[in-house]
Design a protein around this motif. Structure first.
Motif, mmCIF file in Angstrom:
data_model
loop_
_atom_site.group_PDB
_atom_site.id
_atom_site.type_symbol
_atom_site.label_atom_id
_atom_site.label_comp_id
_atom_site.label_asym_id
_atom_site.label_seq_id
_atom_site.Cartn_x
_atom_site.Cartn_y
_atom_site.Cartn_z
ATOM 1 N N GLY A 95 0.823 -1.202 0.000
ATOM 2 C CA GLY A 95 0.000 0.000 0.000
ATOM 3 C C GLY A 95 0.853 1.245 0.000
ATOM 4 O O GLY A 95 2.038 1.197 0.344
ATOM 5 N N SER A 96 0.270 2.363 -0.393
ATOM 6 C CA SER A 96 1.018 3.621 -0.423
ATOM 7 C C SER A 96 0.045 4.787 -0.381
ATOM 8 O O SER A 96 -1.171 4.616 -0.565
ATOM 9 N N LEU A 97 0.586 5.974 -0.167
ATOM 10 C CA LEU A 97 -0.253 7.181 -0.161
ATOM 11 C C LEU A 97 -0.794 7.497 -1.542
ATOM 12 O O LEU A 97 -1.814 8.167 -1.679
ATOM 13 N N ARG A 98 -0.099 7.020 -2.589
ATOM 14 C CA ARG A 98 -0.566 7.294 -3.950
ATOM 15 C C ARG A 98 -1.795 6.475 -4.299
ATOM 16 O O ARG A 98 -2.621 6.906 -5.098
ATOM 17 N N THR A 99 -1.922 5.305 -3.700
ATOM 18 C CA THR A 99 -3.076 4.453 -3.972
ATOM 19 C C THR A 99 -3.947 4.363 -2.722
ATOM 20 O O THR A 99 -4.873 5.129 -2.545
ATOM 21 N N ARG A 100 -3.607 3.438 -1.865
ATOM 22 C CA ARG A 100 -4.357 3.277 -0.620
ATOM 23 C C ARG A 100 -3.469 2.552 0.385
ATOM 24 O O ARG A 100 -2.789 1.587 0.047
ATOM 25 N N LEU A 101 -3.475 3.021 1.610
ATOM 26 C CA LEU A 101 -2.687 2.378 2.653
ATOM 27 C C LEU A 101 -3.299 1.025 3.011
ATOM 28 O O LEU A 101 -4.521 0.855 3.001
ATOM 29 N N HIS A 102 -2.439 0.092 3.314
ATOM 30 C CA HIS A 102 -2.902 -1.192 3.819
ATOM 31 C C HIS A 102 -3.362 -0.999 5.268
ATOM 32 O O HIS A 102 -2.838 -0.126 5.974
ATOM 33 N N GLU A 106 -2.043 1.739 7.971
ATOM 34 C CA GLU A 106 -2.946 2.773 8.481
ATOM 35 C C GLU A 106 -3.106 2.679 9.991
ATOM 36 O O GLU A 106 -3.178 3.693 10.684
ATOM 37 N N LYS A 192 -16.852 5.425 7.696
ATOM 38 C CA LYS A 192 -15.870 5.917 6.747
ATOM 39 C C LYS A 192 -15.729 7.427 6.797
ATOM 40 O O LYS A 192 -14.712 7.982 6.398
ATOM 41 N N PRO A 199 -10.222 0.502 7.797
ATOM 42 C CA PRO A 199 -10.906 -0.636 7.189
ATOM 43 C C PRO A 199 -10.430 -1.941 7.793
ATOM 44 O O PRO A 199 -9.247 -2.099 8.113
ATOM 45 N N GLN A 205 -8.197 -9.881 -0.284
ATOM 46 C CA GLN A 205 -7.781 -8.796 -1.166
ATOM 47 C C GLN A 205 -6.271 -8.711 -1.344
ATOM 48 O O GLN A 205 -5.773 -7.790 -1.985
#
Length: 381
Positions: A95-102, A106, A192, A199, A205
């Protein structure tokens, strides 16, 4: 540096296939990740496998049981040549800030488990490895997987509290915990909108294991390897005969499994070895057999596997026959961290003859038998 090899080095990093036609046997996985692939999320701190900041996850296909094995390692000690046919996952790959943190990333952020940040990627990858093996671990398992990760800033409390959400034991409500109750869509939407919402972990996933490493398992794992530069030769034999012949041809060579001893000697003691022999793929040395007298372990069996087998034996055998097993398991609790035990072998622990001794006093007290063999000679015990 000019070099040659009889085969390309092939492995996967965060799902991407890496082919290196001229690997340097002296290069560690950490150096390769940071300098060659510019994956700088994995940190270099102690350089001797003591702090865990360089932790990454290795995934390996088990052809006998048709399962995927995930385990954490110290990238600062792991030779890049040793990951041939394996899959490597770094903090950038989950995960990353560019996509989504795992959720693991998080959670450590929102629970204030990160301050200076040097230990954070290693903490994340140790916890991530645990979840890949056990999506709902106990708090004891969480603590055990983080044993090899040191932190100077937080005092560990926020890290353990934060990661406690992945364990059912973290809530005093037991089965009445809100995590065990189904939520409707309205509840999910309201959660959310909350900045503290994290999450839940969903193992379905996660990225799949590279199919190439399954389909071509024999190609990657049952063929002899040799990589060479002007300074070092690296061999990975796949038969005991080949190993014994190499040792006779190069009597001053070093046999390694996890490189947890030789790696430190090379870096901090300025020891130079011109020939390295990786004995991790010799069937006779990775075999485990139960006998009437006890359990026989091959020299290349890792300490984590020894612990796992002995724990299982304690469940199946009467207490009177497991006292030595209990002593070994108790000793392994104090043996380095999880990452070291995942790669260090029982044979290496015996042969290094460290002043610390580790398991040797227990083996001596239990009258354990050591079996040795060399080319052209009968086995000695």
């Amino acid at each position: 540096m000019e070099g040659k090899s009889n085969q390309n080095l092939v492995f996967y990093v965060n799902g991407e296939k890496i082919i290196e036609n001229q690997p340097d046997p002296k290069c560690t996985l950490l150096q390769y990740l940071r300098n060659k692939l510019t994956l700088t999320g994995t940190k270099l701190v102690c350089g001797e496998g003591g702090c865990g900041a360089c932790t990454v996850m290795i995934s390996k296909y088990d052809d006998k049981n048709h399962t995927i094995r995930h385990y954490s390692v110290n990238a600062c000690l792991t030779p890049v040549c040793a990951v041939h046919g394996l899959a490597v996952t770094t903090t950038e790959g989950i995960g990353s800030l560019r996509t989504r943190l795992h959720p693991v990333q998080e959670q450590i952020a929102k629970s204030h488990g990160s301050q200076c940040g040097f230990c954070t990627p290693g903490m994340v990858m140790s916890m991530y490895t645990l979840l890949r093996n056990n999506p709902q671990p106990t708090m004891l398992q969480i603590e055990k997987y983080l044993e090899g990760n040191l932190c100077r800033c937080t005092g560990y409390r926020p890290i353990l509290q934060g990661y406690g959400v992945f364990s059912k034991e973290s809530c005093g409500m037991g089965e009445q915990c809100c995590k065990n109750k189904p939520r409707d869509k309205e509840d999910d939407n309201s959660n959310k909108e909350n900045e503290n919402y994290i999450p839940p972990y969903d193992p379905t996933q996660e990225p799949i294991f590279p199919p190439d490493l399954k389909v071509n398992y024999k190609e990657y794992n049952e063929k002899r390897l040799m990589f060479e530069t002007n300074q070092v030769k690296w061999y990975r034999p796949v038969t005991l005969t080949d190993l014994l012949e190499l040792k006779e041809e190069y009597p001053d060579s070093k046999i390694i499994i996890g490189n947890t001893e030789v790696g430190i000697e090379s870096r901090f003691k300025n020891m130079k070895y011109s020939v390295l022999i990786n004995a991790s793929h010799v069937p006779e040395l990775t075999d485990i057999k139960s006998t009437e007298d006890g359990i026989k372990f091959g020299a290349s069996v890792t300490l984590s596997k020894v612990e796992e087998v002995l724990e299982k034996a304690k469940e199946d055998l009467p207490e009177s026959r497991c006292r030595i097993f209990t002593a070994v398991i108790e000793m392994l609790k104090w043996f380095a961290g999880k990452q070291i035990r995942n790669t260090a072998a029982v044979g290496g622990n015996i042969m290094t003859a460290s002043p610390i001794s580790d398991l040797n006093p227990i083996f001596q007290a239990s009258s354990a038998k050591l079996e040795v063999v060399s080319k052209g000679k009968t086995t000695r015990k």
